[in-house]
Design a protein around this motif. Sequence first.
Motif, PDB file in Angstrom:
ATOM      1  N   SER A 138      -2.347  -9.016 -36.337  1.00  0.00           N
ATOM      2  CA  SER A 138      -3.274  -7.900 -36.481  1.00  0.00           C
ATOM      3  C   SER A 138      -4.591  -8.320 -37.097  1.00  0.00           C
ATOM      4  CB  SER A 138      -2.615  -6.842 -37.376  1.00  0.00           C
ATOM      5  OG  SER A 138      -3.614  -5.973 -37.906  1.00  0.00           O
ATOM      6  N   TYR A 139      -5.644  -7.622 -36.686  1.00  0.00           N
ATOM      7  CA  TYR A 139      -6.962  -7.874 -37.272  1.00  0.00           C
ATOM      8  C   TYR A 139      -6.932  -7.631 -38.764  1.00  0.00           C
ATOM      9  CZ  TYR A 139      -7.732  -2.839 -37.755  1.00  0.00           C
ATOM     10  OH  TYR A 139      -7.633  -1.540 -38.136  1.00  0.00           O
ATOM     11  N   ARG A 140      -5.943  -6.817 -39.224  1.00  0.00           N
ATOM     12  CA  ARG A 140      -5.873  -6.504 -40.654  1.00  0.00           C
ATOM     13  C   ARG A 140      -5.496  -7.737 -41.476  1.00  0.00           C
ATOM     14  NH1 ARG A 140      -3.940  -0.891 -39.335  1.00  0.00           N
ATOM     15  NH2 ARG A 140      -1.963  -1.841 -38.902  1.00  0.00           N
ATOM     16  N   GLN A 141      -4.914  -8.739 -40.827  1.00  0.00           N
ATOM     17  CA  GLN A 141      -4.534  -9.963 -41.550  1.00  0.00           C
ATOM     18  C   GLN A 141      -5.685 -10.963 -41.611  1.00  0.00           C
ATOM     19  OE1 GLN A 141      -0.992  -9.926 -38.855  1.00  0.00           O
ATOM     20  NE2 GLN A 141      -0.003 -10.955 -40.564  1.00  0.00           N
ATOM     21  N   LEU A 142      -6.813 -10.586 -41.008  1.00  0.00           N
ATOM     22  CA  LEU A 142      -7.947 -11.508 -40.952  1.00  0.00           C
ATOM     23  C   LEU A 142      -9.039 -11.073 -41.928  1.00  0.00           C
ATOM     24  CD1 LEU A 142      -8.092 -11.890 -37.074  1.00  0.00           C
ATOM     25  CD2 LEU A 142      -6.891 -13.303 -38.751  1.00  0.00           C
ATOM     26  N   PRO A 143      -9.913 -11.959 -42.354  1.00  0.00           N
ATOM     27  CA  PRO A 143      -9.924 -13.391 -41.999  1.00  0.00           C
ATOM     28  C   PRO A 143      -8.850 -14.161 -42.759  1.00  0.00           C
ATOM     29  CG  PRO A 143     -11.646 -12.935 -43.600  1.00  0.00           C
ATOM     30  CD  PRO A 143     -11.022 -11.602 -43.269  1.00  0.00           C
ATOM     31  N   LEU A 144      -8.519 -15.319 -42.200  1.00  0.00           N
ATOM     32  CA  LEU A 144      -7.525 -16.192 -42.811  1.00  0.00           C
ATOM     33  C   LEU A 144      -8.074 -17.617 -42.785  1.00  0.00           C
ATOM     34  CD1 LEU A 144      -4.544 -16.614 -43.802  1.00  0.00           C
ATOM     35  CD2 LEU A 144      -3.935 -16.943 -41.387  1.00  0.00           C
ATOM     36  N   ILE A 145      -8.093 -18.249 -43.942  1.00  0.00           N
ATOM     37  CA  ILE A 145      -8.491 -19.664 -43.973  1.00  0.00           C
ATOM     38  C   ILE A 145      -7.348 -20.462 -44.589  1.00  0.00           C
ATOM     39  CG2 ILE A 145     -10.163 -21.375 -44.767  1.00  0.00           C
ATOM     40  CD1 ILE A 145     -12.242 -19.201 -45.009  1.00  0.00           C
ATOM     41  N   LEU A 146      -6.835 -21.404 -43.808  1.00  0.00           N
ATOM     42  CA  LEU A 146      -5.750 -22.268 -44.280  1.00  0.00           C
ATOM     43  C   LEU A 146      -6.274 -23.689 -44.394  1.00  0.00           C
ATOM     44  CD1 LEU A 146      -2.918 -20.912 -41.960  1.00  0.00           C
ATOM     45  CD2 LEU A 146      -3.320 -20.347 -44.375  1.00  0.00           C
ATOM     46  N   TYR A 147      -5.784 -24.404 -45.395  1.00  0.00           N
ATOM     47  CA  TYR A 147      -6.208 -25.803 -45.507  1.00  0.00           C
ATOM     48  C   TYR A 147      -5.066 -26.658 -45.988  1.00  0.00           C
ATOM     49  CZ  TYR A 147      -6.485 -25.823 -50.671  1.00  0.00           C
ATOM     50  OH  TYR A 147      -6.190 -25.794 -52.008  1.00  0.00           O
ATOM     51  N   GLN A 148      -5.235 -27.958 -45.809  1.00  0.00           N
ATOM     52  CA  GLN A 148      -4.270 -28.915 -46.345  1.00  0.00           C
ATOM     53  C   GLN A 148      -5.011 -30.170 -46.769  1.00  0.00           C
ATOM     54  OE1 GLN A 148      -1.585 -30.770 -43.594  1.00  0.00           O
ATOM     55  NE2 GLN A 148      -3.128 -30.968 -41.989  1.00  0.00           N
TER      56      GLN A 148
ATOM     57  N   ALA B 165      -9.456 -27.764 -43.018  1.00  0.00           N
ATOM     58  CA  ALA B 165      -9.282 -26.319 -43.156  1.00  0.00           C
ATOM     59  C   ALA B 165      -9.600 -25.666 -41.824  1.00  0.00           C
ATOM     60  CB  ALA B 165     -10.221 -25.790 -44.240  1.00  0.00           C
ATOM     61  N   TYR B 166      -8.954 -24.527 -41.578  1.00  0.00           N
ATOM     62  CA  TYR B 166      -9.152 -23.812 -40.314  1.00  0.00           C
ATOM     63  C   TYR B 166      -9.311 -22.332 -40.627  1.00  0.00           C
ATOM     64  CZ  TYR B 166      -7.269 -28.258 -38.867  1.00  0.00           C
ATOM     65  OH  TYR B 166      -7.071 -29.614 -38.710  1.00  0.00           O
ATOM     66  N   SER B 167     -10.368 -21.751 -40.066  1.00  0.00           N
ATOM     67  CA  SER B 167     -10.571 -20.325 -40.315  1.00  0.00           C
ATOM     68  C   SER B 167     -10.257 -19.532 -39.055  1.00  0.00           C
ATOM     69  CB  SER B 167     -12.007 -20.059 -40.767  1.00  0.00           C
ATOM     70  OG  SER B 167     -12.913 -20.321 -39.723  1.00  0.00           O
ATOM     71  N   PHE B 168      -9.692 -18.332 -39.281  1.00  0.00           N
ATOM     72  CA  PHE B 168      -9.353 -17.440 -38.178  1.00  0.00           C
ATOM     73  C   PHE B 168     -10.019 -16.101 -38.452  1.00  0.00           C
ATOM     74  CE2 PHE B 168      -6.200 -20.657 -38.425  1.00  0.00           C
ATOM     75  CZ  PHE B 168      -5.873 -20.956 -37.099  1.00  0.00           C
ATOM     76  N   ASP B 169     -10.871 -15.698 -37.509  1.00  0.00           N
ATOM     77  CA  ASP B 169     -11.581 -14.440 -37.683  1.00  0.00           C
ATOM     78  C   ASP B 169     -11.426 -13.582 -36.436  1.00  0.00           C
ATOM     79  OD1 ASP B 169     -13.388 -14.132 -40.215  1.00  0.00           O
ATOM     80  OD2 ASP B 169     -13.416 -16.273 -39.711  1.00  0.00           O
TER      81      ASP B 169
ATOM     82  N   GLY C 200     -17.465 -12.548 -38.149  1.00  0.00           N
ATOM     83  CA  GLY C 200     -16.498 -13.042 -39.125  1.00  0.00           C
ATOM     84  C   GLY C 200     -16.562 -14.556 -39.229  1.00  0.00           C
ATOM     85  N   LEU C 201     -16.650 -15.205 -38.073  1.00  0.00           N
ATOM     86  CA  LEU C 201     -16.748 -16.667 -38.072  1.00  0.00           C
ATOM     87  C   LEU C 201     -18.003 -17.119 -38.817  1.00  0.00           C
ATOM     88  CD1 LEU C 201     -16.028 -19.540 -37.239  1.00  0.00           C
ATOM     89  CD2 LEU C 201     -17.074 -19.113 -35.007  1.00  0.00           C
TER      90      LEU C 201
ATOM     91  N   LYS D 108      -6.483  -3.767 -28.720  1.00  0.00           N
ATOM     92  CA  LYS D 108      -6.731  -4.697 -27.619  1.00  0.00           C
ATOM     93  C   LYS D 108      -6.429  -6.123 -28.066  1.00  0.00           C
ATOM     94  CE  LYS D 108     -10.474  -5.799 -24.612  1.00  0.00           C
ATOM     95  NZ  LYS D 108     -11.870  -6.038 -24.889  1.00  0.00           N
ATOM     96  N   GLU D 109      -5.851  -6.889 -27.177  1.00  0.00           N
ATOM     97  CA  GLU D 109      -5.486  -8.272 -27.505  1.00  0.00           C
ATOM     98  C   GLU D 109      -6.710  -9.177 -27.401  1.00  0.00           C
ATOM     99  OE1 GLU D 109      -2.690 -10.452 -24.851  1.00  0.00           O
ATOM    100  OE2 GLU D 109      -1.404 -10.369 -26.620  1.00  0.00           O
ATOM    101  N   ARG D 110      -6.981  -9.940 -28.468  1.00  0.00           N
ATOM    102  CA  ARG D 110      -8.153 -10.827 -28.453  1.00  0.00           C
ATOM    103  C   ARG D 110      -7.805 -12.177 -29.066  1.00  0.00           C
ATOM    104  NH1 ARG D 110     -13.228  -7.176 -29.721  1.00  0.00           N
ATOM    105  NH2 ARG D 110     -14.092  -9.240 -30.023  1.00  0.00           N
ATOM    106  N   PRO D 111      -8.456 -13.222 -28.591  1.00  0.00           N
ATOM    107  CA  PRO D 111      -8.197 -14.546 -29.187  1.00  0.00           C
ATOM    108  C   PRO D 111      -8.879 -14.656 -30.556  1.00  0.00           C
ATOM    109  CG  PRO D 111      -9.892 -14.710 -27.500  1.00  0.00           C
ATOM    110  CD  PRO D 111      -9.424 -13.276 -27.486  1.00  0.00           C
ATOM    111  N   PHE D 112      -8.251 -15.410 -31.425  1.00  0.00           N
ATOM    112  CA  PHE D 112      -8.869 -15.680 -32.735  1.00  0.00           C
ATOM    113  C   PHE D 112     -10.181 -16.431 -32.541  1.00  0.00           C
ATOM    114  CE2 PHE D 112      -4.293 -15.623 -33.731  1.00  0.00           C
ATOM    115  CZ  PHE D 112      -4.283 -14.637 -34.698  1.00  0.00           C
ATOM    116  N   VAL D 113     -11.132 -16.118 -33.389  1.00  0.00           N
ATOM    117  CA  VAL D 113     -12.381 -16.886 -33.387  1.00  0.00           C
ATOM    118  C   VAL D 113     -12.277 -17.874 -34.549  1.00  0.00           C
ATOM    119  CG1 VAL D 113     -14.890 -16.766 -33.458  1.00  0.00           C
ATOM    120  CG2 VAL D 113     -13.569 -14.878 -32.481  1.00  0.00           C
ATOM    121  N   MET D 114     -12.284 -19.160 -34.202  1.00  0.00           N
ATOM    122  CA  MET D 114     -11.891 -20.172 -35.194  1.00  0.00           C
ATOM    123  C   MET D 114     -13.034 -21.065 -35.658  1.00  0.00           C
ATOM    124  SD  MET D 114      -8.315 -21.379 -33.396  1.00  0.00           S
ATOM    125  CE  MET D 114      -8.201 -22.824 -34.450  1.00  0.00           C
ATOM    126  N   GLY D 115     -12.836 -21.620 -36.852  1.00  0.00           N
ATOM    127  CA  GLY D 115     -13.723 -22.657 -37.347  1.00  0.00           C
ATOM    128  C   GLY D 115     -12.852 -23.761 -37.906  1.00  0.00           C
TER     129      GLY D 115
END
Length: 570
Positions: A124-134, A160-164, A169-170, A431-438
């Motif tokens: 869900s868009y409600r879980q965004l944005p999300l930035i994960l890193y290692q 790190a990878y961002s999902f918007d 958002g990106l 509506k289904e949409r692809p994540f916009v990533m960084g």
Amino acid sequence: MRLSRYFLPTLREDPAEAEVISHKLMLRAGMIRRLASGIYSFLPLGLRALRKVERIVREEMDRAGALEVLLPLVQPAELWKETDRWDRFGKELLRFKDRKEHDFCLGPTHEEVITDLVRGEVRSYRQLPLILYQIATKFRDEIRPRFGLMRGREFIMKDAYSFDADEEGLDRSYRLMYETYERIFSRCGLRFTAVLADTGAIGGEESHEFMVLAETGEDVIASCPSCGYAANLEMAEAVREYFYPEEEERPLEKVSTPGVRKVEEVAAFLGVPTWKLVKTLLYLVDGKPYAVLVRGDHELNEVKLRRALGAEKVEMADPETVERLTGAPVGFAGPVGLSGLTIIADKAVAGLKNFVTGANEEDAHYVNVNHPRDFKIEAFFDLRNVTEGDLCPRCGKPLELTRGIEVGHVFKLGTKYSEAMGATFLDREGKERPFVMGCYGIGVSRTVAAAIEQNHDENGIIWPLALAPFHAALLTLGADSDLLQASERLYQALWESGVEVLWDERDERPGVKFKDADLIGLPYRVVLGKKFKSEGKVEIKPRRGGETLMLSPDEAVSFLASKVKEAQSS
RNA sequence: CGGGACGUGGCUCAGCCUGGUAGAGCACUGGGUUCGGGACUCAGGGGUCGCAGGUUCAAAUCCUGCCGUCCCGACCA
């Protein structure tokens, strides 16, 4: 830490395997040892420096709201086939099979793995944005590993990878990471600059590289002191226009130039300036032959070429192909009479009159070549490297060229990976949409090397306080029990007040201790010796230079503690 | 992958051209002297001379192949 119990194998001589200063010093200071080409072990001192960088990175990523994960180094081929990179990634991707004959690779980067993780869990868009890193080990089977940690095959990277949900958002995530990177490298105590960069194999839209400024850097940066514009060579636009003097077009003439191929040789042989020559470089662009024209005194930039033609891959034609296309050996190619390929040119070639080119014939050149009289150029592009004297594309003032070491890279990926891998979420409208990533990388182990490359002298490393494996070296010169007891009290007091100190209580002569202390380069050197016995004072000397302080042990503790605190709060 | 160099105790290197019992400095162990910028001295320990084949009465040394390392180029965070 007591040095007599530490594992610090310092070397007095430069190891034969090392060429660049950071590599030599890291080996000599007992920080790393080579296991295989481009593969190194970290010894305790080196690991402590690495951990300092990691800690700053972690603190700043956490502050930005990114969440730490740890992703596998070993990755299944299936994932890489989804994005087609199993075939497109070059040999840097180390592939192998497991006992069941399944294809795997060692992760050179983790876009596929992270996208796979997120597509399975985020709906869900409600879980965004999300930035994960290692912060993890990467493996790239580099064609030519070199310079120790600067270009290893196995290395430590923060990725790190961002999902918007959308481009806006990106933009926010990208900006946030950009600012986080500025904080990280500032805290590391490094002089650096962010430059516009090409997106390369990872792909995407916008990109900046973070460069640590150092003479020995592998990359060239074009920057403008007037307006702050900065770009690497691939991106720095050559905007300078050339207005060539009016000249009458003279008749085309073939001249004999036996054995003369290089630009300087031809220019000298014919007695013309190098800018009156036009080099004809033969390339295969996505497999199709091109002749690329660049002025003799300019250098072609292949990344610019690739971008100008919207190509995937450009490669210089091999000698056999050159001969097939031009009918002459390498060194005598020219545009006149060429057929079966596309001729393009750098902008600086436009308007040049009566120039010199190869004649597509061994030992011969044409003089008084003119376009479009003698041949046809399909298109002009900016294809050359800027040089000293080129002008800033933003404000028109002269550019400066400096060198740097790339320690960080931020990309806007867009939906390249999410679309390829079907990583989607439901937006507000259902509506289904692809994540916009960084994606955002920092070469952690490279940063350690870059710090040394930027901070050293003829005696050794000069650590910035924030990255130093210890804050101070305590040298006890002499072995009588009063001195040792006083040293131990000082050593305890320093640790208790937050000063990390390496105590050299070895039974060594003073010279040895001084040399080792300079070599490993801890920011402060504290000496207990003669002056302590006579006056009760300890000597504090900053490794970077400056005045030596004579203080009582208590004063020494509070002085160093305040320096450390100062550095940590900045 | 192309070009070049190198591989001899832990490290830096000599010896190889001109084949004949493996060396130096540093480091290491023990003794003595020394002690504010990599000390001196005495006595020691430690090497399949990268690997495999070949030539030879004899190979670190000559020849062939392979492996490894580094440098330059192409490539790349």
